[in-house]
Design an enzyme around this catalytic site. Structure first.
Site, PDB file in Angstrom:
ATOM      1  N   CYS A 118       0.830  -1.211   0.000  1.00  0.00           N
ATOM      2  CA  CYS A 118       0.000   0.000   0.000  1.00  0.00           C
ATOM      3  C   CYS A 118       0.860   1.254   0.000  1.00  0.00           C
ATOM      4  CB  CYS A 118      -0.950  -0.003   1.189  1.00  0.00           C
ATOM      5  SG  CYS A 118      -0.114  -0.128   2.789  1.00  0.00           S
TER       6      CYS A 118
ATOM      7  N   HIS B 268      -1.344   1.584   7.418  1.00  0.00           N
ATOM      8  CA  HIS B 268      -1.918   1.425   6.087  1.00  0.00           C
ATOM      9  C   HIS B 268      -1.879   2.775   5.373  1.00  0.00           C
ATOM     10  CE1 HIS B 268      -4.292  -0.244   2.873  1.00  0.00           C
ATOM     11  NE2 HIS B 268      -5.218   0.681   3.019  1.00  0.00           N
TER      12      HIS B 268
END
Length: 857
Positions: A243, A767
């Protein structure tokens, strides 16, 4: 006729002198025709039967269909080579037999000589989509691959190759293996192309993929040709903890000048394959492939597997599938793209000059010119600005001014300089003001670290057990003092014969102590009395202590028992055995000494504990000196007092020992230090701890601001979740630029936000996502790996903002498409769980179709 005769003499003279240095090509002429022409010219008779007629090279060809030269033709026997000027004269006078091609041959510059290339390289050319229909073409070894491509495109118009198509070439050898011909500026000779090879040409598909590569996209096979979406609104598959890479790519993808540069194929002509600091153009090509696919408008999501492989190949820290920092990848990618697209092929050495009192404007312009002499690329054009760096030597006070380029601004977040810490204070006298103290980190009954007074408090973690010990000040004894670390140990009931010596095992207990001891008082007897006083908390000798007069000392001596002095008691069987061993090793007592007296001496020798010199872990290394012998310490001295189990039970109260450690808060502890570095001073001729100040001088078209949320030191790792208020429009830097007066030619300093890289979570399980503004329709989108949703401006400013992208207002282009409908009917408001960055590739691919919630055209 006279003109031909004079010209003949010139041709013969040039042939005899073998002058071909200034001639780039020669023409092959049949020797028989050339000899007939010579005879005709020498006779001077226009009606002679030796008239040569049209130039005819038929004898040199294997057949008149392919016009392929016969093998092993010999110069001056089968043919002659004439200069280009002579050829054009002959051709204008005599013409050439119909359909015969002129045999132009280039002069090849070999390492030791110049040679005419009679037999050029014959290569089979074909399209990737039609490999059965190959065309045979001839290329000189001096031709560049690019010239060959242009010639091929012209020849392949019959194959319906669209003009201006982006293409790439593959070299296929006889063993059927294929290799990319990346550097189109390389010559055919340097590319190791030889006759009989096949060069395959492929053109990029409309969806941004290549025919030779299996399209790595998230669409189903049926949707690949039917889907039409907004270009640039395309997700990136999470390959497993990627990510961070997806977030960085989405930010760069929505940087208009860089994306248009790649979409317009401007990068093709600027690929630098020879830069030793670059990646042979591979990073730029891999990035271009991702951008082309994302902006084709034909994919929901793209799998950037090839790009990640390339990044891992050139930057080993990004190998595998560990979580990384999006800003670190961004820094590597910008540097890699710059070097792969650097227009400077040969970097010259430039000696940097100091300002030496010159005006800032002059020094800045010189620094920028020097920077462009070595670094000139689309990355420099788009992202590079200029710092003014001012260094001050603390000794000679020399001020050194330089102007340094930057690619992004790293901004430290403001952190409170005050810190509340809780420590355990060990006092000698609770009613007196402490005079001398030392700080230590205690862990598992031992000292983990004893701090020096000059060490920074930032090294102390919140979870550490910090003890502050008050030390005694020995004013009457000015001799050298030793800081003694004292451990408490309990001996086991049984000997440890497994260690070879049959010694008793020990285990640490309680909290250790620190004492200031004169070096002259390091004998066993003196240390024993000192430790007794410290444990009992009284200054009197242990032998003179009375049970009723015991002080409420701080070290846990049991007040209900006898005082902690030498205790008379009946020896046990083990002690009798020890007595015998001691007597065997000691001189024989006088014969007239009474046995009761010897027994009384033994009773007096029995102590509460024994003293051992140990290492920092509390492990015994050697015994202390006997009697009054002093012990020397070469470094930080550690000693342990070993308690017999029954003595510890009778005379050491662990519960009372805990009372002495008072928890105190220490307020307003400064944890930051001035930013100084060692730098070489040309005046002092040595490295000095100088201070450095940075000022903004000029700003780029696209300004990247890195908010330093992650703090890494030798001892701590933390993330700052503070909310940073940043404007979406009209970020004005005019008040922060050092150059206050701008000319009419200078760009403005107002910026609008175009993209944000976000980080959610902590250091281990974070994230990354992206907010970005599409350059074509002006709509904000939220990119979460393969999932893309509409976003509104009030969602963008959060405490997750990590890297900000701003574009200067004078370079912002108005949207060419209307904004999409994001009303209540839009499915973009559908809530869904954020995909974890730890998902594997299969799970990400399976969930891709359901995670696309944007409207499609």
């Amino acid at each position: 006729m006279m003109e031909a005769a004079v010209f003949y003499e010139c041709v013969l003279k040039e042939q005899c002198n073998n002058v071909c240095v200034c001639v780039c090509c020669r023409y092959v002429v049949d020797r028989r025709w050339f000899d007939q022409w010579k005879e005709f010219v020498e006779t001077g008779d226009q009606n002679s039967t030796s008239f040569p007629g049209q130039i005819d090279n038929a004898e040199l060809f294997e057949d008149l269909d392919s016009y392929h030269l016969k093998d092993r033709l010999v110069e001056d026997e089968d043919f002659v080579l004439v200069p280009a000027e002579a050829w054009h004269k002959l051709l204008s006078w005599y013409g050439m037999v119909d359909d015969q091609p002129p045999l132009e041959r280039k002069v090849v510059d070999l390492p030791s000589t110049l040679k005419v290339e009679v037999y050029p390289i014959e290569i089979f050319l074909c399209l990737h989509s039609n490999m059965e229909n190959a065309v045979t073409t001839k290329f000189s070894r001096t031709d560049s691959i690019r010239e060959s491509v242009c010639s091929f495109v012209a020849m392949c118009q019959a194959f319906s190759v669209p003009p201006g198509s982006e293409c790439r070439l593959w070299m296929k050898s006889s063993d059927s293996s294929c290799e990319r011909l990346r550097n189109v500026h390389m010559s055919v000779l340097d590319a190791c192309l030889s006759s009989g090879m096949t060069v395959i040409m492929e053109t990029r598909n409309a969806d941004g993929t290549w025919p030779s590569s299996r399209p790595q996209i998230m669409n189903s096979v049926e949707e690949q040709d039917s889907y039409r979406g907004q270009p640039g609104v395309c997700g990136l598959t999470n390959l497993g903890n990627t990510c961070f890479m997806n977030s960085a790519l989405q930010c760069l993808s929505n940087t208009p000048p860089l994306t248009e540069y790649f979409l317009q194929n401007s990068y093709v002509d600027e690929l630098n394959f020879t830069n030793p600091l670059g990646m042979k153009g591979e990073i730029a090509e891999a990035y271009a492939d991702v951008i082309k696919q994302m902006w084709s408008g034909r994919h929901y999501s793209v799998v950037p597997r090839v790009f990640k492989t390339k990044v891992g190949h050139f930057a080993s820290q990004f190998l595998g599938y560990q979580q990384h920092d999006s800003q670190e990848l961004l820094s590597f990618l910008l540097d890699g793209l710059h070097e792969d697209l650097n227009r400077v092929k040969n970097k010259e050495y430039i000696e940097l000059r100091d300002a030496d009192g010159r005006q800032d404007q002059e020094v800045a312009e010189e620094a920028w010119r020097n920077h462009l002499r070595r670094n000139d690329s689309v990355i420099v054009d788009t992202f590079h600005g200029l710092f003014k760096s001012t260094l001050v030597c603390p000794e000679c006070h020399k001020v050194s001014v330089t102007f340094d380029p930057f690619c992004y601004l790293s901004v430290p977040l403001p952190v409170s300089k005050e810190r509340v810490m809780e420590v355990f204070f060990v006092s000698l006298d609770p009613y007196a003001k402490p005079v001398q103290m030392v700080v230590a980190d205690v862990f598992n009954h031992r000292f983990y670290k004893i701090y020096n007074m000059g060490e920074s408090l930032s090294a102390i973690l919140d979870r550490d057990d910090i003890f502050v010990y008050e030390l005694s000040v020995l004013e009457e004894q000015p001799e050298e003092q030793v800081l003694l670390a004292l451990y408490l140990r309990e001996r086991s009931h049984y000997r440890d014969y497994g260690s070879g010596g049959g010694s008793y095992g020990t285990s640490l207990f309680g909290h250790p102590l620190l004492l200031n001891v004169p070096r002259s008082s390091c004998s066993q007897e003196a240390l024993y009395n000192l430790f007794l006083q410290r444990l009992a908390g009284d200054a009197n000798s242990a032998d003179d202590m009375d049970p009723g007069e015991q002080s409420s000392g701080p070290a846990g001596a049991d007040r209900s028992s006898k005082p902690p002095a030498e205790q008379p008691h009946e020896p046990t069987e083990e002690e009798n055995e020890e007595d015998k061993q001691e007597e065997a090793c000691s001189p024989s007592p006088p014969a007239n000494e009474h046995p009761a007296k010897r027994r009384a001496c033994h009773v007096r020798r029995k102590r509460l504990f024994s003293i051992q010199a140990v290492n920092s872990n509390g492990t015994t290394e050697r015994g202390m000196g006997e009697g009054g012998s002093a012990v020397s310490f070469s470094s930080q001295p550690y000693v342990a007092i070993d308690w017999e189990p029954d003595m510890k039970k009778r005379f050491y109260n662990e519960n009372e020992a805990e009372v002495i450690y008072v928890v105190l808060p220490l307020l307003q502890i400064l944890t930051s230090a001035p930013c100084v570095r060692f730098r070489y001073c040309p005046v002092c001729k040595k490295h000095q701890l100088s201070t450095k100040k940075l000022d903004l001088w000029s700003l780029p078209e696209v300004l990247i601001i890195h908010l330093k949320r992650f703090s890494y030191t030798k001892f701590t790792r933390e993330k700052l979740d503070s909310i940073v208020e940043f404007p979406l429009r009209d970020l004005d830097f005019s008040g922060f630029l050092l150059r206050k007066t701008l000319s009419s030619e200078e760009p403005p300093s107002r910026y609008d936000l175009i993209a944000v890289s976000n980080h959610y979570g902590g250091l281990r399980d974070g994230h990354y996502t992206t907010y970005a503004k599409n350059k074509d329709n002006g709509q904000w989108y939220y990119f979460d790996d393969s999932k893309v949703t509409y976003a509104t401006e009030d969602q963008i400013v959060t405490n997750a903002a990590y890297v900000l992208f701003y574009q200067r207002q004078d370079k912002i282009r108005k949207p060419t498409l209307p904004a999409p409908n994001t009303g209540p009917t839009s499915s973009s408001q559908t809530s869904s769980d954020t995909a974890s960055c730890k998902d594997d590739e299969d799970a990400a691919e399976l969930g891709a179709a359901s995670s696309i919630t944007m409207e499609t055209e």
